[in-house]
Design an enzyme around this catalytic site. Sequence first.
Site, PDB file in Angstrom:
ATOM      1  N   TYR A  24       0.794  -1.233   0.000  1.00 55.67           N
ATOM      2  CA  TYR A  24       0.000   0.000   0.000  1.00 55.67           C
ATOM      3  C   TYR A  24       0.823   1.278   0.000  1.00 55.67           C
ATOM      4  O   TYR A  24       0.261   2.370  -0.039  1.00 55.67           O
ATOM      5  CB  TYR A  24      -0.960  -0.008   1.202  1.00 55.67           C
ATOM      6  CG  TYR A  24      -1.944  -1.159   1.152  1.00 55.67           C
ATOM      7  CD1 TYR A  24      -2.868  -1.250   0.120  1.00 55.67           C
ATOM      8  CD2 TYR A  24      -1.925  -2.157   2.111  1.00 55.67           C
ATOM      9  CE1 TYR A  24      -3.762  -2.314   0.054  1.00 55.67           C
ATOM     10  CE2 TYR A  24      -2.811  -3.228   2.060  1.00 55.67           C
ATOM     11  CZ  TYR A  24      -3.729  -3.297   1.024  1.00 55.67           C
ATOM     12  OH  TYR A  24      -4.604  -4.340   0.950  1.00 55.67           O
ATOM     13  N   ASN A  74     -13.130   4.144  -1.285  1.00 51.76           N
ATOM     14  CA  ASN A  74     -12.292   2.943  -1.158  1.00 51.76           C
ATOM     15  C   ASN A  74     -12.908   2.088  -0.060  1.00 51.76           C
ATOM     16  O   ASN A  74     -12.714   2.362   1.132  1.00 51.76           O
ATOM     17  CB  ASN A  74     -10.845   3.312  -0.813  1.00 51.76           C
ATOM     18  CG  ASN A  74      -9.944   2.094  -0.779  1.00 51.76           C
ATOM     19  OD1 ASN A  74     -10.418   0.954  -0.716  1.00 51.76           O
ATOM     20  ND2 ASN A  74      -8.641   2.313  -0.815  1.00 51.76           N
ATOM     21  N   ASP A  87     -25.701  -2.198  -1.910  1.00 55.99           N
ATOM     22  CA  ASP A  87     -27.072  -1.697  -1.928  1.00 55.99           C
ATOM     23  C   ASP A  87     -27.113  -0.210  -1.587  1.00 55.99           C
ATOM     24  O   ASP A  87     -27.923   0.546  -2.149  1.00 55.99           O
ATOM     25  CB  ASP A  87     -27.932  -2.482  -0.938  1.00 55.99           C
ATOM     26  CG  ASP A  87     -28.217  -3.910  -1.410  1.00 55.99           C
ATOM     27  OD1 ASP A  87     -27.943  -4.218  -2.592  1.00 55.99           O
ATOM     28  OD2 ASP A  87     -28.714  -4.711  -0.596  1.00 55.99           O
ATOM     29  N   HIS A 100      -8.960   1.812  -5.448  1.00 53.72           N
ATOM     30  CA  HIS A 100      -8.056   0.970  -4.657  1.00 53.72           C
ATOM     31  C   HIS A 100      -6.628   1.402  -4.900  1.00 53.72           C
ATOM     32  O   HIS A 100      -6.232   1.627  -6.059  1.00 53.72           O
ATOM     33  CB  HIS A 100      -8.207  -0.508  -5.041  1.00 53.72           C
ATOM     34  CG  HIS A 100      -9.592  -1.008  -4.808  1.00 53.72           C
ATOM     35  ND1 HIS A 100     -10.080  -1.258  -3.547  1.00 53.72           N
ATOM     36  CD2 HIS A 100     -10.603  -1.228  -5.673  1.00 53.72           C
ATOM     37  CE1 HIS A 100     -11.337  -1.646  -3.652  1.00 53.72           C
ATOM     38  NE2 HIS A 100     -11.685  -1.635  -4.919  1.00 53.72           N
ATOM     39  N   ARG A 111      -9.758 -11.065  -4.281  1.00 53.61           N
ATOM     40  CA  ARG A 111      -9.791  -9.605  -4.450  1.00 53.61           C
ATOM     41  C   ARG A 111     -10.217  -9.195  -5.855  1.00 53.61           C
ATOM     42  O   ARG A 111     -10.435  -8.019  -6.145  1.00 53.61           O
ATOM     43  CB  ARG A 111      -8.429  -8.992  -4.142  1.00 53.61           C
ATOM     44  CG  ARG A 111      -8.038  -9.091  -2.698  1.00 53.61           C
ATOM     45  CD  ARG A 111      -6.758  -8.322  -2.406  1.00 53.61           C
ATOM     46  NE  ARG A 111      -6.100  -8.873  -1.250  1.00 53.61           N
ATOM     47  CZ  ARG A 111      -6.380  -8.533   0.019  1.00 53.61           C
ATOM     48  NH1 ARG A 111      -7.287  -7.616   0.275  1.00 53.61           N
ATOM     49  NH2 ARG A 111      -5.747  -9.104   1.018  1.00 53.61           N
TER      50      ARG A 111
HETATM   51  C1  DQA Z   1      -7.694  -1.968  -0.915  1.00 54.31           C
HETATM   52  C2  DQA Z   1      -7.712  -3.375  -1.535  1.00 54.31           C
HETATM   53  C3  DQA Z   1      -8.551  -4.330  -0.703  1.00 54.31           C
HETATM   54  O1  DQA Z   1      -8.533  -5.635  -1.270  1.00 54.31           O
HETATM   55  C4  DQA Z   1      -8.003  -4.422   0.701  1.00 54.31           C
HETATM   56  O2  DQA Z   1      -8.823  -5.250   1.503  1.00 54.31           O
HETATM   57  C5  DQA Z   1      -7.826  -3.085   1.336  1.00 54.31           C
HETATM   58  C6  DQA Z   1      -7.244  -2.014   0.525  1.00 54.31           C
HETATM   59  C7  DQA Z   1      -6.749  -1.028  -1.681  1.00 54.31           C
HETATM   60  O3  DQA Z   1      -6.891   0.182  -1.527  1.00 54.31           O
HETATM   61  O4  DQA Z   1      -5.866  -1.491  -2.408  1.00 54.31           O
HETATM   62  O5  DQA Z   1      -8.071  -2.904   2.518  1.00 54.31           O
HETATM   63  O6  DQA Z   1      -9.002  -1.433  -0.981  1.00 54.31           O
END
Ligand code: DQA
Length: 143
Positions: A24, A74, A87, A100, A111
């Site tokens: 991240y 996000n 929903d 993301h 994912r």
């Molecule tokens: C995320 C991707 C998701 O799969 C993960 O659970 C996150 C972060 C991202 O910003 O890359 O918490 O949303």
Amino acid sequence: MDATLLVLNGPNLNLLGVREPDTYGSVTLDRIETDLADAFPDTTFSFRQKNGEGALIDDLHTAHERTLDGVVFNPGGYTHTSVALRDAVAAIDPPVVEVHLSNVHAREDFRRTSRIAPVCEGQISGLGPAGYHLATRYLLDEA
Ligand code: DQA
């Protein structure tokens, strides 16, 4: 043009900067928000981060009640599981862009599915903090 956007982040995104930096990055959520506000000085932002599904739903409802111009969302891990958030997005009028930081299509199989993206304007994935800027630009152009 003056517009008001909600930038809504879901579970664990408060830990950006220390959480799995290889995935991240090292930029904090506070920094992402500050940079967005600096990049779009004519836009009014409401920045929210919630770890709970119900609290996120309440924030989406508030965006609707206040007739905001759009939502940069996000949903974190709820992306892949939450019918209730899907929903809520489908129920509200403001357009929503799913963002993301990581490329969810290049990670674990689970994912690759978003329950929420089909009811969004679109999904931006894998571009890091730039995804929030691109989503904002899109929503402002649509507003
Ligand atoms: C995320 C991707 C998701 O799969 C993960 O659970 C996150 C972060 C991202 O910003 O890359 O918490 O949303």
